[in-house]
Design an enzyme around this catalytic site. Structure first.
Site, PDB file in Angstrom:
ATOM      1  N   THR A   1      -5.670   6.747   8.181  1.00 42.45           N
ATOM      2  CA  THR A   1      -6.254   6.980   6.855  1.00 42.45           C
ATOM      3  C   THR A   1      -6.385   5.683   6.054  1.00 42.45           C
ATOM      4  O   THR A   1      -6.811   5.704   4.908  1.00 42.45           O
ATOM      5  CB  THR A   1      -5.421   7.985   6.020  1.00 42.45           C
ATOM      6  OG1 THR A   1      -4.174   7.381   5.666  1.00 42.45           O
ATOM      7  CG2 THR A   1      -5.177   9.271   6.773  1.00 42.45           C
TER       8      THR A   1
ATOM      9  N   HIS B   1       5.747   6.418   6.435  1.00 38.12           N
ATOM     10  CA  HIS B   1       5.427   5.972   5.080  1.00 38.12           C
ATOM     11  C   HIS B   1       4.954   7.177   4.267  1.00 38.12           C
ATOM     12  O   HIS B   1       4.748   8.260   4.829  1.00 38.12           O
ATOM     13  CB  HIS B   1       4.339   4.883   5.140  1.00 38.12           C
ATOM     14  CG  HIS B   1       3.092   5.367   5.787  1.00 38.12           C
ATOM     15  ND1 HIS B   1       2.858   5.240   7.133  1.00 38.12           N
ATOM     16  CD2 HIS B   1       2.025   6.047   5.298  1.00 38.12           C
ATOM     17  CE1 HIS B   1       1.696   5.799   7.432  1.00 38.12           C
ATOM     18  NE2 HIS B   1       1.172   6.303   6.329  1.00 38.12           N
TER      19      HIS B   1
ATOM     20  N   HIS C   1       3.817  10.321   6.664  1.00 40.01           N
ATOM     21  CA  HIS C   1       3.130  10.127   7.944  1.00 40.01           C
ATOM     22  C   HIS C   1       4.070   9.366   8.867  1.00 40.01           C
ATOM     23  O   HIS C   1       4.445   8.230   8.561  1.00 40.01           O
ATOM     24  CB  HIS C   1       1.837   9.333   7.742  1.00 40.01           C
ATOM     25  CG  HIS C   1       0.760  10.102   7.041  1.00 40.01           C
ATOM     26  ND1 HIS C   1      -0.297   9.494   6.400  1.00 40.01           N
ATOM     27  CD2 HIS C   1       0.579  11.442   6.898  1.00 40.01           C
ATOM     28  CE1 HIS C   1      -1.085  10.440   5.885  1.00 40.01           C
ATOM     29  NE2 HIS C   1      -0.580  11.616   6.167  1.00 40.01           N
TER      30      HIS C   1
ATOM     31  N   HIS D   1       0.819  -1.224   0.000  1.00 39.07           N
ATOM     32  CA  HIS D   1       0.000   0.000   0.000  1.00 39.07           C
ATOM     33  C   HIS D   1       0.844   1.261   0.000  1.00 39.07           C
ATOM     34  O   HIS D   1       0.363   2.335  -0.345  1.00 39.07           O
ATOM     35  CB  HIS D   1      -0.937   0.032   1.211  1.00 39.07           C
ATOM     36  CG  HIS D   1      -1.880  -1.127   1.256  1.00 39.07           C
ATOM     37  ND1 HIS D   1      -1.875  -2.055   2.272  1.00 39.07           N
ATOM     38  CD2 HIS D   1      -2.830  -1.520   0.389  1.00 39.07           C
ATOM     39  CE1 HIS D   1      -2.800  -2.979   2.021  1.00 39.07           C
ATOM     40  NE2 HIS D   1      -3.392  -2.683   0.896  1.00 39.07           N
TER      41      HIS D   1
ATOM     42  N   HIS E   1       2.539   9.015   1.038  1.00 37.71           N
ATOM     43  CA  HIS E   1       1.366   9.017   0.156  1.00 37.71           C
ATOM     44  C   HIS E   1       1.639   9.998  -0.975  1.00 37.71           C
ATOM     45  O   HIS E   1       2.134  11.111  -0.732  1.00 37.71           O
ATOM     46  CB  HIS E   1       0.112   9.483   0.897  1.00 37.71           C
ATOM     47  CG  HIS E   1      -0.262   8.629   2.062  1.00 37.71           C
ATOM     48  ND1 HIS E   1      -1.148   7.575   1.962  1.00 37.71           N
ATOM     49  CD2 HIS E   1       0.134   8.662   3.355  1.00 37.71           C
ATOM     50  CE1 HIS E   1      -1.289   7.010   3.152  1.00 37.71           C
ATOM     51  NE2 HIS E   1      -0.516   7.650   4.017  1.00 37.71           N
TER      52      HIS E   1
HETATM   53 ZN   LIG Z   1      -0.471   7.481   5.992  1.00 41.27          ZN
END
Ligand SMILES: [Zn+2]
Length: 255
Positions: free
Chosen positions: A205, A117, A136, A91, A119
């Site tokens: 999230t 990580h 994050h 992900h 996004h």
């Molecule tokens: Zn995140």
């Protein structure tokens, strides 16, 4: 020696709270689009119900923040260099922190850095605008509270050293992890110089979308070069949950 390690059975190797944190591997297959996309996350598992019925969900659009009262506790960051440990979770690209090394303190509670990580594009919006990428940094306290520090990136002519150190070492295979003690990064180098931030109560999230997470969103973006999100997006592009309703939550601005 460089070592590529398979994450056997994903989340089973991790402790419960890591399984709860964003981007940890899950038995339940969820995605960012199609029939397992964000609007269907709650249908995938009973454990993901907050993704649909939660009232304090993340990400949000940050707008109309109020000045924080003078007695609101301030953030104290105690980070030091960590050995490199990069996982391709399926992900996102995630850096796993060596346990007990890096921490932050807020209001007398100590939170240990668990992982960070990325996004792309960034998840939180600012007056409706998204950034090219965000990070994050997920923290956990001894009494099971979660806190996420969020950093937005902006294109400039200076590469970010943490991201650069990671980029050449990202494992291509989903579920794989790259660990080597000889290479260190300091997560402090991911954070902006100006420590002003927005703070609010929010959720993860990603499934299970658990609420009660303290969010600290730095106001100043950190400069990266265009090549950096381009390289990151070769792995994950569009790992961004849609904006969630604020439902009357306060957003506090701390300078
Ligand atoms: Zn995140």
């Amino acid at each position: 020696m460089n070592k590529i390690k398979r994450l056997s059975s994903g989340a089973f190797l991790l402790t419960a709270f890591v399984a709860l944190t964003a981007s940890a591997e899950s038995n339940h297959d969820w995605t960012y689009n199609g029939e397992h996309g964000p609007e269907h996350w709650a249908e995938i598992s009973k454990d993901f119900h907050a993704c649909e019925d939660g009232r304090a969900e993340s990400p949000i659009n940050i707008e109309g923040a109020k000045k924080a009262p003078a007695d609101m506790p301030r953030l104290k960051i105690t980070y030091q260099p960590l050995p490199i440990d990069i996982a391709n979770t399926g992900h996102s690209i995630q850096f796993n922190a060596a346990p007990g090394t890096d921490s932050i303190t807020l209001g007398g509670r100590v939170y240990q850095l668990v992982q960070f990580h990325f996004h792309a594009p960034g998840e939180e919006r600012f007056a409706g605008k998204e950034s090219v990428m965000d990070a994050h940094l997920v923290h956990h306290s001894d009494d099971d509270k979660l806190l996420v520090l969020a950093v937005q990136f902006k294109i400039g002519d200076q590469p970010n050293s943490v991201i650069q150190t990671m980029l050449d070492r990202i494992p291509h295979e989903k579920g794989a992890e790259f660990k080597v003690k000889a290479v260190m990064v300091n997560p402090l180098d991911l954070l902006p110089k100006d420590t002003g931030y927005y703070t609010y109560s929010d959720s993860l999230t990603t499934p299970p979308c658990s609420e009660g997470v303290t969010w600290i969103e730095f106001k100043e973006p950190v400069i990266i070069t265009q090549q950096q999100p381009d390289a990151m997006q070769r792995f994950y592009h569009g790992n961004q949950r849609p904006v969630q309703a604020l439902n009357g939550r306060d957003i506090w601005e701390v300078n």
